[in-house]
Design a protein around this motif. Structure first.
Motif, PDB file in Angstrom:
ATOM      1  N   ALA A 135      17.046  14.364  48.123  1.00 27.46           N
ATOM      2  CA  ALA A 135      16.558  13.460  47.172  1.00 27.46           C
ATOM      3  C   ALA A 135      17.351  12.006  47.394  1.00 27.46           C
ATOM      4  N   LEU A 136      18.615  12.186  47.777  1.00 32.39           N
ATOM      5  CA  LEU A 136      19.469  10.819  48.146  1.00 32.39           C
ATOM      6  C   LEU A 136      18.454  10.059  49.275  1.00 32.39           C
ATOM      7  N   LEU A 137      18.018  10.683  50.002  1.00 32.55           N
ATOM      8  CA  LEU A 137      17.477  10.172  51.001  1.00 32.55           C
ATOM      9  C   LEU A 137      16.110   9.703  50.557  1.00 32.55           C
ATOM     10  N   ASN A 138      15.470   9.745  49.312  1.00 33.95           N
ATOM     11  CA  ASN A 138      14.388   9.495  48.716  1.00 33.95           C
ATOM     12  C   ASN A 138      13.201  10.276  49.335  1.00 33.95           C
ATOM     13  N   ALA A 139      13.713  11.519  49.817  1.00 29.08           N
ATOM     14  CA  ALA A 139      12.547  12.466  50.352  1.00 29.08           C
ATOM     15  C   ALA A 139      12.278  13.546  48.974  1.00 29.08           C
ATOM     16  N   ARG A 140      11.730  14.276  49.193  1.00 29.17           N
ATOM     17  CA  ARG A 140      11.128  15.231  48.132  1.00 29.17           C
ATOM     18  C   ARG A 140      11.668  16.620  48.474  1.00 29.17           C
ATOM     19  N   PRO A 141      12.387  17.318  47.682  1.00 30.48           N
ATOM     20  CA  PRO A 141      12.774  18.710  47.983  1.00 30.48           C
ATOM     21  C   PRO A 141      11.622  19.583  47.467  1.00 30.48           C
ATOM     22  N   VAL A 142      10.862  20.524  48.389  1.00 34.53           N
ATOM     23  CA  VAL A 142      10.047  21.329  48.033  1.00 34.53           C
ATOM     24  C   VAL A 142      10.647  23.087  47.993  1.00 34.53           C
ATOM     25  N   PHE A 143      10.498  23.197  46.854  1.00 38.87           N
ATOM     26  CA  PHE A 143      11.124  24.665  46.640  1.00 38.87           C
ATOM     27  C   PHE A 143      10.141  25.683  47.069  1.00 38.87           C
ATOM     28  N   VAL A 144      10.855  26.752  48.007  1.00 42.38           N
ATOM     29  CA  VAL A 144      10.279  28.004  47.970  1.00 42.38           C
ATOM     30  C   VAL A 144      10.967  29.118  47.697  1.00 42.38           C
ATOM     31  N   ASP A 145      10.452  30.116  47.044  1.00 40.17           N
ATOM     32  CA  ASP A 145      11.252  31.109  46.345  1.00 40.17           C
ATOM     33  C   ASP A 145      12.215  32.032  47.368  1.00 40.17           C
ATOM     34  N   VAL A 146      13.114  32.924  46.602  1.00 44.76           N
ATOM     35  CA  VAL A 146      13.960  33.480  47.335  1.00 44.76           C
ATOM     36  C   VAL A 146      13.325  34.896  47.567  1.00 44.76           C
ATOM     37  N   GLU A 147      13.912  35.822  48.364  1.00 46.37           N
ATOM     38  CA  GLU A 147      13.753  37.303  48.693  1.00 46.37           C
ATOM     39  C   GLU A 147      14.780  37.969  47.569  1.00 46.37           C
ATOM     40  N   ALA A 148      14.160  39.053  46.725  1.00 45.56           N
ATOM     41  CA  ALA A 148      14.993  39.479  45.777  1.00 45.56           C
ATOM     42  C   ALA A 148      16.307  40.479  46.536  1.00 45.56           C
ATOM     43  N   GLU A 149      15.947  40.859  47.623  1.00 49.03           N
ATOM     44  CA  GLU A 149      17.043  41.775  48.308  1.00 49.03           C
ATOM     45  C   GLU A 149      18.230  41.005  48.651  1.00 49.03           C
ATOM     46  N   ASN A 150      18.205  39.778  48.842  1.00 45.33           N
ATOM     47  CA  ASN A 150      19.277  38.846  49.464  1.00 45.33           C
ATOM     48  C   ASN A 150      19.290  37.578  48.829  1.00 45.33           C
ATOM     49  N   LEU A 151      18.475  36.942  48.217  1.00 44.07           N
ATOM     50  CA  LEU A 151      18.503  35.869  47.526  1.00 44.07           C
ATOM     51  C   LEU A 151      18.532  34.659  48.540  1.00 44.07           C
ATOM     52  N   ASN A 152      18.099  34.698  49.711  1.00 41.54           N
ATOM     53  CA  ASN A 152      17.765  33.746  50.646  1.00 41.54           C
ATOM     54  C   ASN A 152      16.465  33.519  50.486  1.00 41.54           C
ATOM     55  N   ILE A 153      16.154  32.338  51.209  1.00 41.72           N
ATOM     56  CA  ILE A 153      14.416  31.803  51.284  1.00 41.72           C
ATOM     57  C   ILE A 153      13.797  32.930  51.848  1.00 41.72           C
ATOM     58  N   ASN A 154      12.593  33.066  51.217  1.00 40.89           N
ATOM     59  CA  ASN A 154      11.463  33.937  51.656  1.00 40.89           C
ATOM     60  C   ASN A 154      10.561  33.205  52.747  1.00 40.89           C
ATOM     61  N   PRO A 155      10.660  33.717  53.893  1.00 41.28           N
ATOM     62  CA  PRO A 155       9.930  33.145  54.966  1.00 41.28           C
ATOM     63  C   PRO A 155       8.372  33.358  54.699  1.00 41.28           C
ATOM     64  N   ALA A 156       7.991  34.497  54.144  1.00 45.03           N
ATOM     65  CA  ALA A 156       6.714  34.601  53.825  1.00 45.03           C
ATOM     66  C   ALA A 156       5.964  33.689  53.095  1.00 45.03           C
ATOM     67  N   LEU A 157       6.797  32.955  52.422  1.00 49.84           N
ATOM     68  CA  LEU A 157       6.271  31.854  51.292  1.00 49.84           C
ATOM     69  C   LEU A 157       6.608  30.269  51.882  1.00 49.84           C
ATOM     70  N   ILE A 158       6.978  30.308  53.353  1.00 52.06           N
ATOM     71  CA  ILE A 158       7.199  29.110  53.679  1.00 52.06           C
ATOM     72  C   ILE A 158       5.896  28.417  53.954  1.00 52.06           C
ATOM     73  N   GLU A 159       5.132  28.942  54.769  1.00 52.78           N
ATOM     74  CA  GLU A 159       3.797  28.300  55.372  1.00 52.78           C
ATOM     75  C   GLU A 159       2.946  27.686  54.518  1.00 52.78           C
ATOM     76  N   ARG A 160       2.847  28.328  53.281  1.00 50.67           N
ATOM     77  CA  ARG A 160       1.742  27.773  52.424  1.00 50.67           C
ATOM     78  C   ARG A 160       2.661  26.554  51.692  1.00 50.67           C
ATOM     79  N   ALA A 161       3.776  26.252  51.840  1.00 49.92           N
ATOM     80  CA  ALA A 161       4.246  24.992  51.228  1.00 49.92           C
ATOM     81  C   ALA A 161       4.218  24.017  52.099  1.00 49.92           C
ATOM     82  N   ILE A 162       3.755  24.193  53.242  1.00 49.78           N
ATOM     83  CA  ILE A 162       3.869  22.994  54.375  1.00 49.78           C
ATOM     84  C   ILE A 162       2.939  22.098  53.981  1.00 49.78           C
ATOM     85  N   THR A 163       2.924  20.751  53.901  1.00 47.75           N
ATOM     86  CA  THR A 163       2.050  19.813  53.951  1.00 47.75           C
ATOM     87  C   THR A 163       2.133  18.650  55.179  1.00 47.75           C
TER      88      THR A 163
END
Length: 206
Positions: free
Chosen positions: A75-103
């Motif tokens: 945000a400090l670079l005036n860009a927009r964070p786009v949040f992708v949810d995490v995996e329940a088992e390790n709380l890290n970003i869920n790769p299966a959800l990344i592609e649908r967030a790409i524009t």
């Protein structure tokens, strides 16, 4: 105490040989050619994003479950964070959800290796390569973590380390580092950390 007294006696308080020694040691340890010290982990993230050319109006995919500076650096670079949810088992970003967030505005993916547990970097890097996106590793909590013999910070294009006292390798106060295997990014970060200055004092390229 002997080391601290040497630093205070020499008054080499910014960069200098001790920083260079740390950079060399971490570079060898992490298995990447470039390790560049900076003021703190947040600056490491900002420098990484600046080196990648992230600018106003860009979108950067990241996780909502992390310390604030992962998103605020974007945000400090005036860009927009786009949040992708995490995996329940390790709380890290869920790769299966990344592609649908790409524009068309997506310019990078920032992953966070939380609690020392590495993200599924094979999956993340495969998606990033498919879409021509660089990957930033926020490894504030994962210096020393390995996956299949590879160190945290060696998977993506660039990585941000924190030496905050509560982190894996804590310093006396603030401290940070940028790791990268790319020569172009290493060169850019070295200049950006000193206000875009090249090898000539007070000559600022950037």
């Amino acid at each position: 105490l002997k080391g601290i007294n040497e630093i205070l006696t020499e008054q080499r308080l910014i960069l200098g040989k001790y920083c260079s020694q740390l950079e060399s040691a971490i570079s060898e340890y992490a298995g990447v050619p470039h390790a560049i010290t900076c003021a703190n982990g947040t600056d490491a993230l900002i420098l990484s994003l600046m080196a990648l050319g992230i600018k106003s109006g860009d979108e950067v995919i990241t996780t909502p479950y992390t310390f604030f500076s992962t998103a605020s650096s974007i945000a400090l670079l005036n860009a927009r964070p786009v949040f992708v949810d995490v995996e329940a088992e390790n709380l890290n970003i869920n790769p299966a959800l990344i592609e649908r967030a790409i524009t068309p505005k997506t310019k990078a993916i920032v992953v966070v290796h939380l609690f020392g547990k590495l993200c599924d970097m094979d999956a993340v890097c495969k998606i990033a390569e498919k879409h021509g996106l660089p990957v930033v590793e926020d490894m504030a909590q994962s210096l020393g973590s390995k996956k299949e013999g590879r160190m945290s910070g060696s998977f993506g294009d660039i990585a941000a380390v924190s030496f905050y006292p509560t982190k894996n390798l804590g310093g006396i106060g603030e401290g940070g580092m940028v790791l990268t295997k790319r020569d172009d990014l290493g060169d850019r970060v070295r200049k950006l950390r000193v206000h875009g200055m090249d090898n000539n004092p007070y000559h600022h390229e950037m």
